[in-house]
Design a protein around this motif. Structure first.
Motif, PDB file in Angstrom:
ATOM      1  N   ASP A  69      64.633  45.829   4.682  1.00  0.00           N
ATOM      2  CA  ASP A  69      63.182  44.886   4.389  1.00  0.00           C
ATOM      3  C   ASP A  69      62.842  47.251   5.545  1.00  0.00           C
ATOM      4  OD1 ASP A  69      64.514  46.109   7.750  1.00  0.00           O
ATOM      5  OD2 ASP A  69      63.915  44.160   8.084  1.00  0.00           O
ATOM      6  N   GLY A  70      62.228  46.931   6.085  1.00  0.00           N
ATOM      7  CA  GLY A  70      61.272  48.612   6.087  1.00  0.00           C
ATOM      8  C   GLY A  70      60.722  48.806   8.290  1.00  0.00           C
ATOM      9  N   ASN A  71      61.458  47.571   8.699  1.00  0.00           N
ATOM     10  CA  ASN A  71      61.314  47.563   9.830  1.00  0.00           C
ATOM     11  C   ASN A  71      61.665  48.196  10.901  1.00  0.00           C
ATOM     12  OD1 ASN A  71      60.467  46.434  12.701  1.00  0.00           O
ATOM     13  ND2 ASN A  71      59.890  44.341  12.490  1.00  0.00           N
ATOM     14  N   VAL A 107      59.819  51.677  -5.718  1.00  0.00           N
ATOM     15  CA  VAL A 107      59.273  50.401  -4.719  1.00  0.00           C
ATOM     16  C   VAL A 107      59.503  49.196  -5.471  1.00  0.00           C
ATOM     17  CG1 VAL A 107      57.002  50.496  -3.941  1.00  0.00           C
ATOM     18  CG2 VAL A 107      58.258  52.681  -3.931  1.00  0.00           C
ATOM     19  N   ILE A 113      62.843  52.852  -1.508  1.00  0.00           N
ATOM     20  CA  ILE A 113      61.715  53.530  -1.192  1.00  0.00           C
ATOM     21  C   ILE A 113      60.950  52.569   0.129  1.00  0.00           C
ATOM     22  CG2 ILE A 113      58.801  54.445  -1.334  1.00  0.00           C
ATOM     23  CD1 ILE A 113      61.904  56.237  -2.666  1.00  0.00           C
ATOM     24  N   GLY A 114      60.659  52.921   0.950  1.00  0.00           N
ATOM     25  CA  GLY A 114      60.439  52.356   2.240  1.00  0.00           C
ATOM     26  C   GLY A 114      61.286  51.075   3.077  1.00  0.00           C
ATOM     27  N   ARG A 115      61.932  51.055   2.635  1.00  0.00           N
ATOM     28  CA  ARG A 115      63.239  50.895   3.302  1.00  0.00           C
ATOM     29  C   ARG A 115      64.070  50.693   4.556  1.00  0.00           C
ATOM     30  NH1 ARG A 115      63.945  45.758  -0.346  1.00  0.00           N
ATOM     31  NH2 ARG A 115      63.669  45.992  -2.145  1.00  0.00           N
ATOM     32  N   LYS A 116      64.400  50.813   5.075  1.00  0.00           N
ATOM     33  CA  LYS A 116      64.934  51.296   6.421  1.00  0.00           C
ATOM     34  C   LYS A 116      66.646  51.214   6.243  1.00  0.00           C
ATOM     35  CE  LYS A 116      67.002  48.626  10.441  1.00  0.00           C
ATOM     36  NZ  LYS A 116      66.829  47.650  11.039  1.00  0.00           N
ATOM     37  N   ILE A 130      63.849  56.195   8.045  1.00  0.00           N
ATOM     38  CA  ILE A 130      62.421  54.898   6.318  1.00  0.00           C
ATOM     39  C   ILE A 130      63.248  55.879   5.831  1.00  0.00           C
ATOM     40  CG2 ILE A 130      60.535  53.654   5.748  1.00  0.00           C
ATOM     41  CD1 ILE A 130      61.740  52.189   8.146  1.00  0.00           C
ATOM     42  N   GLY A 132      61.157  57.616   2.015  1.00  0.00           N
ATOM     43  CA  GLY A 132      60.255  57.969   1.430  1.00  0.00           C
ATOM     44  C   GLY A 132      60.876  58.597   0.484  1.00  0.00           C
ATOM     45  N   TRP A 133      59.548  59.511  -0.806  1.00  0.00           N
ATOM     46  CA  TRP A 133      59.596  59.724  -1.426  1.00  0.00           C
ATOM     47  C   TRP A 133      59.591  61.400  -1.039  1.00  0.00           C
ATOM     48  CZ3 TRP A 133      59.406  56.879  -5.520  1.00  0.00           C
ATOM     49  CH2 TRP A 133      58.845  55.990  -5.772  1.00  0.00           C
TER      50      TRP A 133
END
Length: 134
Positions: A69-71, A107, A113-116, A130, A132-133
């Motif tokens: 996840d990305g939390n 993604v 991409i977007g993951r913790k 996190i 990212g690009w």
């Protein structure tokens, strides 16, 4: 970045800015990790840049974890990480390495991409961020 415009030039691949604070020492720790896939069927290339703003011990054996996840506010200890990457760092501010496998720098699905991302030593999480690009 703001409204689609940024003075920062894209370098390609993915980037994670990891930040952490040592629980016992109070030392601040920042890391910039870039991930790139240069050629088909070749493992992902990672570059690590570390900024130790206060005294922090040598990292030695570490693990880079890419979570499902990305939390950043919640840790699901029952869920297996997407990637678990052990490596060694001894007293360096920067290092480069080829990861054991090729990561999907996209993604969704197996994409990162977007993951913790967490940087851990043998006992604790040192820093998190996190992906990212870039």
């Amino acid at each position: 970045m703001c409204h689609g415009h940024s003075s920062r030039k894209s370098e390609g691949g993915a980037i994670a800015i990891l930040r952490g604070e040592g629980r016992q020492s109070g030392a601040l720790f920042n890391a910039k990790i870039t991930l790139k896939n240069f050629e088909e069927d070749v493992s992902t290339h990672a570059t690590f840049l570390f900024e130790r703003t206060n005294r922090i011990p040598s990292l030695g054996s570490c693990t880079l974890i890419i979570h499902q996840d990305g939390n950043l506010n919640y840790e699901d200890t029952t869920q297996e990480p997407l990637h678990y990457i052990p490596f060694n760092i001894y007293g360096e501010q920067a290092c480069e390495m080829s990861l054991p496998a090729r990561l999907d720098l996209g993604v969704g699905g197996q994409g990162v991409i977007g993951r913790k991302m967490s940087l851990m030593n043998s006992r604790q999480v040192i820093a998190e961020g996190i992906i990212g690009w870039n």
